[in-house]
Structures are given as structure tokens and as C-alpha cells.
Motif scaffolding. Structure first.
Motif, short mmCIF file in Angstrom:
data_model
loop_
_atom_site.label_atom_id
_atom_site.label_comp_id
_atom_site.label_asym_id
_atom_site.label_seq_id
_atom_site.Cartn_x
_atom_site.Cartn_y
_atom_site.Cartn_z
N ARG A 7 -21.34 26.04 27.30
CA ARG A 7 -22.15 25.73 26.12
C ARG A 7 -21.68 24.43 25.46
NH1 ARG A 7 -23.67 29.62 20.93
NH2 ARG A 7 -25.40 28.30 20.22
N GLY A 8 -22.67 23.64 25.05
CA GLY A 8 -22.36 22.36 24.43
C GLY A 8 -22.33 21.21 25.41
N ARG A 9 -22.40 21.55 26.71
CA ARG A 9 -22.43 20.50 27.73
C ARG A 9 -23.79 20.54 28.44
NH1 ARG A 9 -17.16 22.69 28.37
NH2 ARG A 9 -17.63 23.75 30.34
N ARG A 10 -23.99 19.62 29.35
CA ARG A 10 -25.25 19.56 30.09
C ARG A 10 -25.41 20.83 30.92
NH1 ARG A 10 -25.75 15.67 35.19
NH2 ARG A 10 -24.56 17.42 36.05
N ASN A 11 -26.56 21.42 30.83
CA ASN A 11 -26.88 22.58 31.66
C ASN A 11 -27.36 22.10 33.03
OD1 ASN A 11 -27.18 25.27 32.30
ND2 ASN A 11 -28.89 25.63 30.92
N GLU A 12 -27.22 22.93 34.05
CA GLU A 12 -27.73 22.61 35.37
C GLU A 12 -28.04 23.91 36.11
OE1 GLU A 12 -24.39 21.69 38.46
OE2 GLU A 12 -24.03 20.41 36.72
N PRO A 13 -28.87 23.85 37.16
CA PRO A 13 -29.35 25.08 37.80
C PRO A 13 -28.28 26.05 38.24
CG PRO A 13 -30.71 23.24 38.49
CD PRO A 13 -29.60 22.65 37.66
N ALA A 14 -27.10 25.57 38.65
CA ALA A 14 -26.03 26.48 39.07
C ALA A 14 -25.69 27.50 37.99
CB ALA A 14 -24.78 25.69 39.45
N TYR A 15 -25.88 27.12 36.73
CA TYR A 15 -25.47 27.99 35.63
C TYR A 15 -26.44 29.14 35.39
CZ TYR A 15 -22.48 23.92 34.63
OH TYR A 15 -21.60 22.88 34.72
N THR A 16 -27.53 29.18 36.14
CA THR A 16 -28.41 30.35 36.10
C THR A 16 -27.60 31.61 36.36
OG1 THR A 16 -30.09 28.95 37.14
CG2 THR A 16 -30.63 31.26 36.90
N ALA A 17 -26.57 31.49 37.16
CA ALA A 17 -25.75 32.66 37.51
C ALA A 17 -25.11 33.30 36.29
CB ALA A 17 -24.67 32.25 38.52
N HIS A 18 -24.73 32.51 35.30
CA HIS A 18 -24.12 33.07 34.09
C HIS A 18 -25.14 33.88 33.30
CE1 HIS A 18 -20.48 30.76 34.78
NE2 HIS A 18 -21.19 29.65 34.87
N THR A 19 -26.35 33.37 33.21
CA THR A 19 -27.41 34.11 32.52
C THR A 19 -27.76 35.38 33.28
OG1 THR A 19 -28.29 32.09 31.53
CG2 THR A 19 -29.79 33.97 31.70
#
Length: 267
Positions: free
Chosen positions: A218-230
Motif C-alpha cells: 500500500r502506498g506504492r504502485r500497484n501491479e497485476p501480481a498483487y492480485t494475489a494479496h486481494t
């Protein structure tokens, strides 16, 4: 053991945040199990750039429309212009469209006109409508209900963070709710409660990258890999293992985005 596959159903890979890094971004997504992503064109003037990204990268599909925040400053797209895009094998959705009265309530009339155009394009193409809705629950619920009664269309409420009433209306119409990083934020319990009350077979996951990065990014650029956290938060909400929740969201995506599910790479 292989990483469960998931799909980032909504991101913006044409944004300057990813310039010069797309190969690495898509590679990191694959490592996280994100094997497909839908990149969204928010202004028709940017369509060529968005289409080119999908054409250059096998895991990437695209959708197009005029974002409600941009409606007043952009030429009004026509149904025919949108329908013509459906000839492309990787054009899989109409959006993002919708209503946003948080920043641009003064363009309400034009936003509603634009939304009706996008709905008709979704109806004619059979492709899902991708909805952005902010501070517009009453109008959105009314328009979607009235229009669906005139002729069915499919729809996902992208990055859902509106109230419980609109969520129930959407689900009752057969629509889907997409879970973004917002659902992972500590203060988003109301959003999590709305998702938990919805059927798990109507849930998608997304990033809305480069926005709304989930913890621990959070607070940084999001990217598709982070879908896993959601997706992990979604699994916890429904009391499922990550593997089972991932598989369920894949089935949901394939059902709604049937054109993407049926796509076979020519390479």
C-alpha cells in the motif's frame, strides 16, 4: 506444487506508471499465478495504444469505453464505434463506463447518456459491461435495473466499494462484483461485509493497477501480481483455501468473460 492461477480482471497497463517495464510486470504476474489480465482503455483516443499492448502480450486482453470522469472532455462515443471493436479477438469487454459524482457531478447528464450508449453496446456485442460507480448508487441502481428490463446484458461492478443496496441490486440482476485492494484495507470492513454477503460464484478479483495497491504494498504502485494479496483476503472472507477461492474466481471470470476464456493464442 504449482501456484494457483488467477486473473486480474481490471488494470491499466497503458498508464505511464508502467512505461518501459511491461515485460517485467507481466513476468512478475505470472510468477504470482496471475496468468491473465484485462487492461482497460478509459479514453477512446488511447485505444490504439491499449490494443497494441494486448496484441504484444499473450496473457493480456483489453476493453474500451469512455470513463465517466472523462465524458465531458471527450467526444461522445457511439454504439457503432464500440460494436466495431468486438471484431478483435482480444477485445473482451465494454468499459470502463459508469457514473462518478464524487469528482464530476456537474457532468451527470452527459455521464448518464454515455452509460446508456455503453449498455447498448454491451447488449449488442454480448460482451460484459464494466462499471465504475462512485457516489452515484441511486442513479446507478435505477439505470441498470431499467435497462436490464429492456434487454439483458452482462456486467461487472468493478472495484466495488459502493453501498450494500447497489450490491444487492447488481447481484439480483445476475451481475458480478469485483474485489480490489480496497477490500484489503484495514478500514474497509463494510466493503468486506458486502462481499461476504454476496454469492462466491459472482466474485472477481482485480488490481485497478497502478492504483489501490493492497498491503504489504500500500502506498506504492500497484501491479497485476498483487492480485494475489486481494485473492487471499477473499479466500479468508469465504472460509476457503486460497486454491479453492482462486479456482472459483477463475470459473466466474470464464463465465462472464467467455470470449477471453475461449481465446486461443495463435503463436
Amino acid at each position: 506444487m504449482s501456484t494457483p492461477q488467477i486473473t486480474d480482471s481490471h488494470c491499466h497497463l497503458d498508464f505511464p506508471d508502467f512505461e518501459g517495464e511491461l515485460e517485467q510486470v507481466i513476468g512478475r504476474a505470472a510468477e504470482a499465478g496471475v496468468t491473465r489480465m484485462v487492461t482497460i482503455c478509459t479514453k477512446m483516443a488511447n485505444l490504439d495504444q491499449v490494443r497494441a499492448i494486448a496484441e504484444a502480450h499473450d496473457p493480456v486482453f483489453f476493453a474500451a469505453a469512455t470513463h465517466p470522469i472523462s465524458v465531458a472532455a471527450e467526444p461522445m462515443v457511439t454504439v457503432d464505434e464500440l460494436v466495431a471493436q468486438a471484431d478483435h479477438a482480444k477485445f473482451v469487454g465494454i468499459g470502463e463506463s459508469g457514473l462518478d459524482y464524487h469528482y464530476t457531478a456537474d457532468s451527470r447528464k452527459a455521464q448518464i447518456e454515455s452509460l446508456h450508449i455503453h449498455i447498448e453496446a454491451a447488449r449488442q456485442t454480448g460482451l460484459p459491461l464494466i462499471i465504475h460507480s462512485r457516489d452515484a448508487d441511486e442513479d446507478m441502481a435505477r439505470i441498470l435495473t431499467e435497462e436490464h428490463a429492456k434487454g439483458p446484458f452482462s456486467c461487472v461492478m468493478h472495484c466495488y466499494s459502493s453501498g450494500p443496496v447497489l450490491a444487492r441490486v447488481a447481484v439480483d440482476l445476475g451481475f458480478y462484483l469485483s474485489m480490489s485492494g480496497i477490500a484489503t484495507f484495514p478500514r474497509s470492513q463494510e466493503v468486506r461485509d458486502i462481499f461476504a454477503a454476496a454469492p462466491v460464484d459472482r466474485i472477481l478479483v482485480e488490481t485497478d493497477a497502478p492504483y489501490l495497491a493492497p498491503p504489504p504494498h500500500r502506498g506504492r504502485r500497484n501491479e497485476p501480481a498483487y492480485t494475489a494479496h486481494t485473492a487471499q483476503v477473499g479466500a479468508d472472507l469465504y472460509g476457503l483455501s486460497y486454491k479453492d477461492f482462486a479456482a472459483q474466481t477463475q470459473r466466474n471470470f470464464d463465465r462472464l468473460f467467455a470470449k477471453a476464456a475461449a481465446y486461443k493464442a495463435t503463436a
